[in-house]
Scaffold this active site. Structure first.
Site, mmCIF file in Angstrom:
data_model
loop_
_atom_site.group_PDB
_atom_site.id
_atom_site.type_symbol
_atom_site.label_atom_id
_atom_site.label_comp_id
_atom_site.label_asym_id
_atom_site.label_seq_id
_atom_site.Cartn_x
_atom_site.Cartn_y
_atom_site.Cartn_z
ATOM 1 N N ASP A 1 0.867 -1.229 -0.089
ATOM 2 C CA ASP A 1 -0.073 0.028 -0.148
ATOM 3 C C ASP A 1 0.794 1.239 -0.070
ATOM 4 O O ASP A 1 1.921 1.462 0.566
ATOM 5 C CB ASP A 1 -0.802 0.034 1.306
ATOM 6 C CG ASP A 1 -2.179 0.901 1.044
ATOM 7 O OD1 ASP A 1 -3.230 0.525 0.954
ATOM 8 O OD2 ASP A 1 -1.693 2.263 1.155
ATOM 9 N N HIS B 1 -7.088 -5.782 2.332
ATOM 10 C CA HIS B 1 -5.879 -5.314 2.877
ATOM 11 C C HIS B 1 -5.409 -6.435 3.798
ATOM 12 O O HIS B 1 -6.239 -6.676 4.775
ATOM 13 C CB HIS B 1 -6.251 -4.234 3.565
ATOM 14 C CG HIS B 1 -6.781 -2.844 2.906
ATOM 15 N ND1 HIS B 1 -6.147 -1.541 2.702
ATOM 16 C CD2 HIS B 1 -8.107 -2.511 2.327
ATOM 17 C CE1 HIS B 1 -7.030 -0.794 2.260
ATOM 18 N NE2 HIS B 1 -8.232 -1.366 1.921
ATOM 19 N N HIS C 1 -10.130 -4.995 -3.424
ATOM 20 C CA HIS C 1 -9.004 -5.366 -2.819
ATOM 21 C C HIS C 1 -9.085 -5.655 -1.572
ATOM 22 O O HIS C 1 -9.958 -5.305 -0.819
ATOM 23 C CB HIS C 1 -7.859 -4.218 -3.063
ATOM 24 C CG HIS C 1 -8.681 -2.812 -2.543
ATOM 25 N ND1 HIS C 1 -9.708 -2.095 -3.279
ATOM 26 C CD2 HIS C 1 -8.521 -2.189 -1.326
ATOM 27 C CE1 HIS C 1 -9.788 -1.024 -2.449
ATOM 28 N NE2 HIS C 1 -9.130 -1.152 -1.486
HETATM 29 P P1 5GP Z 1 -9.792 1.458 0.213
HETATM 30 O O1 5GP Z 1 -9.721 2.839 1.100
HETATM 31 O O2 5GP Z 1 -10.320 1.747 -1.207
HETATM 32 O O3 5GP Z 1 -9.965 0.299 0.992
HETATM 33 O O4 5GP Z 1 -8.170 1.457 -0.040
HETATM 34 C C1 5GP Z 1 -7.593 1.893 -1.115
HETATM 35 C C2 5GP Z 1 -5.960 1.770 -0.541
HETATM 36 O O5 5GP Z 1 -5.190 1.865 -1.873
HETATM 37 C C3 5GP Z 1 -5.419 2.748 0.331
HETATM 38 O O6 5GP Z 1 -5.077 2.376 1.403
HETATM 39 C C4 5GP Z 1 -4.349 3.699 -0.726
HETATM 40 O O7 5GP Z 1 -3.509 3.881 0.258
HETATM 41 C C5 5GP Z 1 -4.134 2.560 -1.450
HETATM 42 N N1 5GP Z 1 -3.506 3.318 -2.832
HETATM 43 C C6 5GP Z 1 -4.199 4.351 -3.388
HETATM 44 N N2 5GP Z 1 -3.521 4.717 -4.713
HETATM 45 C C7 5GP Z 1 -2.658 3.898 -4.658
HETATM 46 C C8 5GP Z 1 -1.417 3.539 -5.517
HETATM 47 O O8 5GP Z 1 -1.428 4.289 -6.445
HETATM 48 N N3 5GP Z 1 -0.440 2.514 -5.334
HETATM 49 C C9 5GP Z 1 -0.609 2.082 -4.139
HETATM 50 N N4 5GP Z 1 0.611 0.730 -3.800
HETATM 51 N N5 5GP Z 1 -1.738 1.938 -3.174
HETATM 52 C C10 5GP Z 1 -2.477 2.935 -3.617
#
Ligand code: 5GP
Length: 118
Positions: free
Chosen positions: A30, A101, A99
């Site tokens: 992440d 985590h 996704h």
């Molecule tokens: P969500 O909030 O949708 O469950 O998680 C999205 C996750 O993707 C977040 O923890 C954020 O830090 C991560 N993320 C967003 N953009 C990128 C990126 O361009 N590269 C990587 N490696 N992680 C990302």
């Protein structure tokens, strides 16, 4: 639908190290880690969120969980990690491509579900 950032990572448009990959999914660190280990397991198939998955995704979803266990082993955190799926904007989802985590390396209080992840 416009490609999500994860679709662009998967198709190589945004260079990102895959710490695991197979024909169905990839795993990446992440970009904004919430713990010493914070990895995302992402299916190549662009399902927007878990609640959009259907019977056709059954095998894929099982596969993702097995990959989580494999990646946790690979990273040396198989004994203690938390698995989180944010489903929908009101649940903290910000990228609309399913996704999982994997979060590990810090303490999680017993009985406390949230761990500062959105
Ligand atoms: P969500 O909030 O949708 O469950 O998680 C999205 C996750 O993707 C977040 O923890 C954020 O830090 C991560 N993320 C967003 N953009 C990128 C990126 O361009 N590269 C990587 N490696 N992680 C990302």
């Amino acid at each position: 639908m416009a490609d999500s950032i994860f679709a662009r990572i998967i198709n190589g448009e945004i260079p990102t190290e895959f710490i695991y990959e197979d024909e169905h999914c990839v795993a990446i660190h992440d970009i904004n880690p919430q713990a010493p280990t914070h990895v995302l397991v992402i299916p190549r198939r662009p399902i927007e969120k878990l609640s959009d998955a259907g019977p056709q995704d059954q095998e894929l979803l099982g596969h993702l969980l097995l990959v989580v266990a494999k990646v946790a082993e690979q990273l040396g955190v198989a004994d203690a990690f938390r698995l989180i799926v944010n489903n929908g904007a009101n649940a903290g989802q910000t990228v609309f491509h399913l996704h999982l985590h994997i979060v590990a390396g810090r303490s999680f209080k017993e009985g406390q579900l949230t761990g500062g992840l959105n």
